[in-house]
Write an enzyme that holds these catalytic residues in place. Structure first.
Site, PDB file in Angstrom:
ATOM      1  NE  ARG A  15      56.292 -39.511  -2.511  1.00  9.33           N
ATOM      2  CZ  ARG A  15      55.824 -39.168  -1.218  1.00  9.33           C
ATOM      3  NH1 ARG A  15      56.955 -38.501  -0.495  1.00  9.33           N
ATOM      4  NH2 ARG A  15      54.710 -39.214  -0.573  1.00  9.33           N
ATOM      5  CG  ASP A  16      55.402 -42.331   1.625  1.00  4.26           C
ATOM      6  OD1 ASP A  16      56.294 -41.540   2.348  1.00  4.26           O
ATOM      7  OD2 ASP A  16      54.360 -42.510   2.353  1.00  4.26           O
ATOM      8  CG  HIS A 207      49.056 -42.614   3.380  1.00  2.00           C
ATOM      9  ND1 HIS A 207      49.804 -42.574   2.317  1.00  2.00           N
ATOM     10  CD2 HIS A 207      50.037 -42.764   4.391  1.00  2.00           C
ATOM     11  CE1 HIS A 207      50.995 -42.511   2.219  1.00  2.00           C
ATOM     12  NE2 HIS A 207      51.418 -42.802   3.731  1.00  2.00           N
ATOM     13  CG  HIS A 209      52.889 -44.459   8.177  1.00  5.29           C
ATOM     14  ND1 HIS A 209      53.681 -43.745   8.238  1.00  5.29           N
ATOM     15  CD2 HIS A 209      52.513 -44.492   6.868  1.00  5.29           C
ATOM     16  CE1 HIS A 209      54.093 -43.161   7.098  1.00  5.29           C
ATOM     17  NE2 HIS A 209      53.446 -43.433   6.084  1.00  5.29           N
ATOM     18  CB  CYS A 240      57.116 -40.025   8.061  1.00  2.30           C
ATOM     19  SG  CYS A 240      57.341 -38.233   8.231  1.00  2.30           S
ATOM     20  CG  ASN A 249      54.299 -45.906   3.700  1.00  2.00           C
ATOM     21  OD1 ASN A 249      53.484 -45.252   3.901  1.00  2.00           O
ATOM     22  ND2 ASN A 249      55.520 -45.503   3.190  1.00  2.00           N
TER      23      ASN A 249
END
Lengths: 299, 299
Positions: A15-16, A207, A209, A240, A249
């Site tokens: 997804r991300d 989470h 990055h 992002c 990520n």
């Protein structure tokens, strides 16, 4: 505080990750990726997003992906549901866990979600109610917890307010995201210290990055703060697109390598994980973002 | 243990970095790189190596580089001197600090230095004597402290033996290198714990490779162990051609970004450092290995 003995890895690559890759891939390739991740032993996979394909073409076909995957007992297959319409589509596709998304920075919320933080939280109320009715669990994301591309510094107290609200609304876990990757280990620890006064540590996830190379140090810093759940992305897929300079990520392979080295169990098999990463990178025609994968390829 | 308030960065790019880049660059470009690094505020720069150009063509012209650089008071300009001949050449070039190099793994020593660990240490005796006579200071390197490409695991006790010998011979500081980058933060901390029983922490430095994405976490782990000196390489130049899968020293820019974030002083200016990295990458025609540099370029 001693390190946790077990960590749960939340795989956000399908997804991300894929959402932020330039080109969309086929439903079949997504299904294959999720199945490979299941085979690697991951206990949580964020499979897709129920959002208008007009806005996020990469996430088109999420219902078909959910229909196609081999579900393994005990594994959570989640979907992002930004609004009630998305939630209903997710439930119709048999989704049992959804994620909702808020920001810790007012400016980021306005530019990324087109509403204030307060309004975004209010939008979740009908989702939370519907989720309770359908027996669907809800995970919350907070972005920009260690910096905002528009506001710069973000106060840990502000993160705590948003995390507490999400928790109070019924999110069983709140994932705190360093969206632009500017956080460093001391700030990470202070942030968890402050937020954990409002939401217990066992309900928080990290989470990170790797935009500024700090993700792995931040994961280690979070472990030292007793955090036991981490989001990561196979092959470091995604980033992002809304955040200036944001990229990648942290790669699941690299996080797993560290956890294995620390003797922290995850249930995930590195070799199978590397295989999943190799395959999806082949489909995308891109180099892996995992340094473990690169080292193994060179070896 | 609390974090140190000050860290000394040992810039190894012009030597360890360039030595392991495919193509040799001109003396003028090396001089310019060292001058840029001086301007960035680094207090220690490893400028070159006095070794036969037959073995390491990239290090040819080290004497000319030393003759060409603008020396700044208080900055250490060092050279690698693998034997007495190299040491004498270094002294003739006006070098005031040299580095010697041993391995913690017997197999690596045999394959990389063509002699046993014991023999390599014995070779340093005449260098140490000559150094004392000339008022030259000597820094020691130990490689493979967290793993060996041939032996696998390396015992921390074995690292401690080699570090103690180097210290006893007169090395004022011993840099412990994770040559193949397989170390993780727990192993790093245990290693420093064991070695510091033989050599005081303030005489130890950390030297990490990012081959498996662990370098930044290992730097943070080392800081937690009270280590105050770190080797790093501008733009992540170099690696180790003898070690299977080895790639890239940790980038100075990324380490500095973390130290700045932690509020640890270094005297180094990030913007000027980024300029130095950009320039040398232009000369080499390669992408930077620093994620901070990449993020700033994208921003």
């Amino acid at each position: 505080m001693s390190l946790p003995t077990h960590v749960r890895l939340v795989e956000v690559g399908p997804r991300d990750g894929l959402q932020n890759e330039a080109q969309p891939i086929s439903v079949a390739d997504k299904v294959r990726l999720v199945d490979r991740l299941t085979e690697a032993g991951l206990g949580y996979i964020e499979v897709g997003s129920f959002v208008s394909p007009k806005w996020v073409p990469q996430m088109a076909g999420s219902a078909e992906v959910f229909a196609g995957i081999q579900r393994k007992t005990g594994v959570t297959y989640a979907a992002l549901a930004p609004n009630l319409r998305g939630f209903e589509d997710a439930v119709a596709a048999g989704v049992k866990e959804v994620a909702v998304f808020a920001a810790a920075s007012e400016a980021f919320s306005q530019r990324n979600i087109n509403c204030s933080i307060r309004e975004s939280l209010e939008r979740f109320t009908p989702i939370m109610e519907a989720a309770r009715q359908h027996g669907v669990t809800v995970r919350g994301y907070v972005s920009c917890v260690l910096g905002c591309p528009y506001e710069g510094t973000v106060a840990a107290e502000q993160v705590a307010v948003v995390a507490r609200e999400l928790n109070a609304m019924g999110c069983y876990e709140v994932s705190l995201g360093d969206t632009i990757g500017t956080g460093t280990p001391g700030a990470t620890r202070r942030m968890f210290e402050v937020v954990s006064a409002s939401v217990p540590r066992e309900k928080l996830a990290g989470h990170f990055h790797d935009t500024y190379g700090q993700a792995m140090a931040n994961v280690y810093a979070s472990l030292l703060e007793g955090i036991q759940v981490f989001d990561s992305s196979i092959a470091g897929l995604g980033g992002c697109p809304y955040a200036k300079g944001a990229s990648g990520n942290v790669a699941t392979e690299d996080v797993l390598y560290m956890l294995d080295g620390l003797g922290i169990s995850t249930g995930v098999d590195l070799d199978r994980l590397l295989l999943a990463g190799q395959e999806i990178c082949g489909v995308l025609g891109r180099a892996t973002g995992s340094r473990v994968a690169r080292a193994r390829q060179a070896g």
